[in-house]
Design a protein around this motif. Structure first.
Motif, short mmCIF file in Angstrom:
data_model
loop_
_atom_site.label_atom_id
_atom_site.label_comp_id
_atom_site.label_asym_id
_atom_site.label_seq_id
_atom_site.Cartn_x
_atom_site.Cartn_y
_atom_site.Cartn_z
N GLU A 70 -7.50 16.62 -43.42
CA GLU A 70 -7.94 16.31 -44.72
C GLU A 70 -7.87 14.89 -44.67
N VAL A 71 -8.34 13.82 -45.21
CA VAL A 71 -8.79 12.51 -45.05
C VAL A 71 -8.42 11.98 -45.81
N ARG A 72 -6.73 11.86 -45.81
CA ARG A 72 -5.95 10.77 -47.20
C ARG A 72 -5.60 9.35 -47.24
N ALA A 73 -4.80 9.03 -48.53
CA ALA A 73 -4.88 7.55 -48.44
C ALA A 73 -4.40 6.41 -47.38
N GLY A 74 -3.72 8.09 -46.57
CA GLY A 74 -2.80 6.78 -45.55
C GLY A 74 -2.83 7.30 -44.05
N GLY A 75 -3.25 8.56 -43.86
CA GLY A 75 -4.43 8.95 -42.69
C GLY A 75 -5.20 9.96 -42.30
N LEU A 76 -4.43 10.65 -41.78
CA LEU A 76 -5.33 11.78 -41.62
C LEU A 76 -3.93 12.91 -41.34
N ARG A 77 -4.31 14.11 -42.29
CA ARG A 77 -3.72 15.13 -41.72
C ARG A 77 -4.49 16.97 -41.16
N VAL A 78 -4.37 17.16 -40.16
CA VAL A 78 -5.28 18.38 -39.52
C VAL A 78 -3.81 19.81 -39.99
N ARG A 79 -4.35 20.41 -40.71
CA ARG A 79 -4.21 21.64 -41.08
C ARG A 79 -4.30 22.92 -40.16
N THR A 80 -4.02 23.72 -39.20
CA THR A 80 -4.22 24.51 -38.41
C THR A 80 -3.25 25.80 -38.91
N ARG A 81 -3.90 27.46 -38.38
CA ARG A 81 -3.54 28.06 -39.19
C ARG A 81 -1.43 28.37 -38.01
N PRO A 82 -1.11 27.43 -36.40
CA PRO A 82 0.07 27.51 -36.25
C PRO A 82 0.76 26.20 -36.64
N MET A 83 0.81 24.86 -36.58
CA MET A 83 0.81 24.15 -37.00
C MET A 83 -0.36 22.55 -38.17
N VAL A 84 1.05 21.55 -38.45
CA VAL A 84 -0.15 20.95 -39.56
C VAL A 84 0.19 19.07 -38.38
N LEU A 85 -0.47 18.88 -38.71
CA LEU A 85 -0.64 17.07 -37.86
C LEU A 85 -0.40 16.59 -38.65
N GLU A 86 0.04 15.27 -38.36
CA GLU A 86 0.20 14.05 -39.65
C GLU A 86 0.30 13.35 -38.60
N LEU A 87 -0.64 12.25 -39.42
CA LEU A 87 -0.91 10.68 -38.37
C LEU A 87 -1.46 9.96 -39.79
N ALA A 88 -0.54 8.87 -39.40
CA ALA A 88 -1.00 7.20 -40.06
C ALA A 88 -2.29 6.50 -39.96
N TRP A 89 -2.51 5.74 -40.32
CA TRP A 89 -4.28 5.24 -39.71
C TRP A 89 -4.00 4.06 -38.75
N ASP A 90 -2.16 3.47 -38.45
CA ASP A 90 -1.99 3.02 -37.60
C ASP A 90 -1.52 3.91 -36.48
N GLN A 91 -1.07 4.80 -36.60
CA GLN A 91 -0.93 5.86 -35.28
C GLN A 91 -1.67 6.25 -34.40
N ILE A 92 -3.31 5.88 -35.09
CA ILE A 92 -4.96 6.97 -34.78
C ILE A 92 -4.81 5.75 -33.12
N VAL A 93 -4.95 6.43 -32.46
CA VAL A 93 -5.60 4.97 -31.06
C VAL A 93 -6.76 5.12 -30.69
N GLY A 94 -7.23 6.72 -30.28
CA GLY A 94 -8.42 6.95 -30.08
C GLY A 94 -9.63 7.21 -31.18
N TRP A 95 -10.83 6.97 -31.45
CA TRP A 95 -11.74 8.16 -32.52
C TRP A 95 -12.79 7.66 -32.07
N THR A 96 -13.35 8.33 -30.99
CA THR A 96 -14.78 8.56 -30.05
C THR A 96 -15.25 9.87 -30.69
N LYS A 97 -16.37 10.53 -30.67
CA LYS A 97 -17.54 10.60 -31.20
C LYS A 97 -18.32 10.63 -29.57
N VAL A 98 -19.01 12.07 -29.78
CA VAL A 98 -19.73 12.47 -28.32
C VAL A 98 -20.99 12.91 -29.10
N GLU A 99 -21.61 12.80 -28.97
CA GLU A 99 -22.99 12.59 -29.15
C GLU A 99 -24.24 12.98 -27.99
#
Length: 141
Positions: A70-99
């Motif tokens: 989920e892309v939210r106004a304040g950050g990202l929320r990743v929901r998987t079956r065993p866990m939920v990870l919430e990161l605010a925009w300032d907590q994201i250190v690396g965002w790289t794509k593999v091409e």
């Protein structure tokens, strides 16, 4: 979000409203099978005929919900079956794509507390997710 106390306000979310959701397709999981007997005729009193029965196999599958990002106004929320990870925009250190051959095949996310997540082509809309998060990180809040 909170009124200064130690508890969260019900219904309030620290990351804000959902802007867009990306998900993996649900996976079908085989639960089991059973032999089912279906009665084909009625018991007739005059002839005392035994009803015929035919047997079929019933397979049961259950769709397991897929993982979502989920892309939210304040950050990202990743929901998987065993866990939920919430990161605010300032907590994201690396965002790289593999091409590979000019197409995005994976995205690698690194958080400020050592979180590492890799999104691959199973996630629907991988190109759109990368562009949306890169634009949000580039613009000041």
């Amino acid at each position: 979000m909170t009124d200064g106390g130690p508890f969260r306000t019900p219904g309030a979310d620290r990351l804000g409203a959902v802007a867009q959701t990306f998900s993996t397709p649900p996976r079908q999981r085989f639960v089991g099978s059973a032999r089912v007997v279906q009665r084909a005729g009625l018991l007739r009193l005059g002839a005392m005929a035994v009803p015929t029965a035919r047997s079929t196999t019933l397979s049961v599958t259950r769709g397991r919900p897929g993982d979502t990002v989920e892309v939210r106004a304040g950050g990202l929320r990743v929901r998987t079956r065993p866990m939920v990870l919430e990161l605010a925009w300032d907590q994201i250190v690396g965002w790289t794509k593999v091409e590979h051959a000019g197409q995005v095949v994976a995205i690698e996310l690194r958080g400020s507390h050592g979180e590492q997540v890799r999104f691959d082509r199973n996630l629907r809309g991988l190109d759109d997710l990368y562009a949306l998060v890169a634009a949000r990180r580039a613009s000041p809040p």
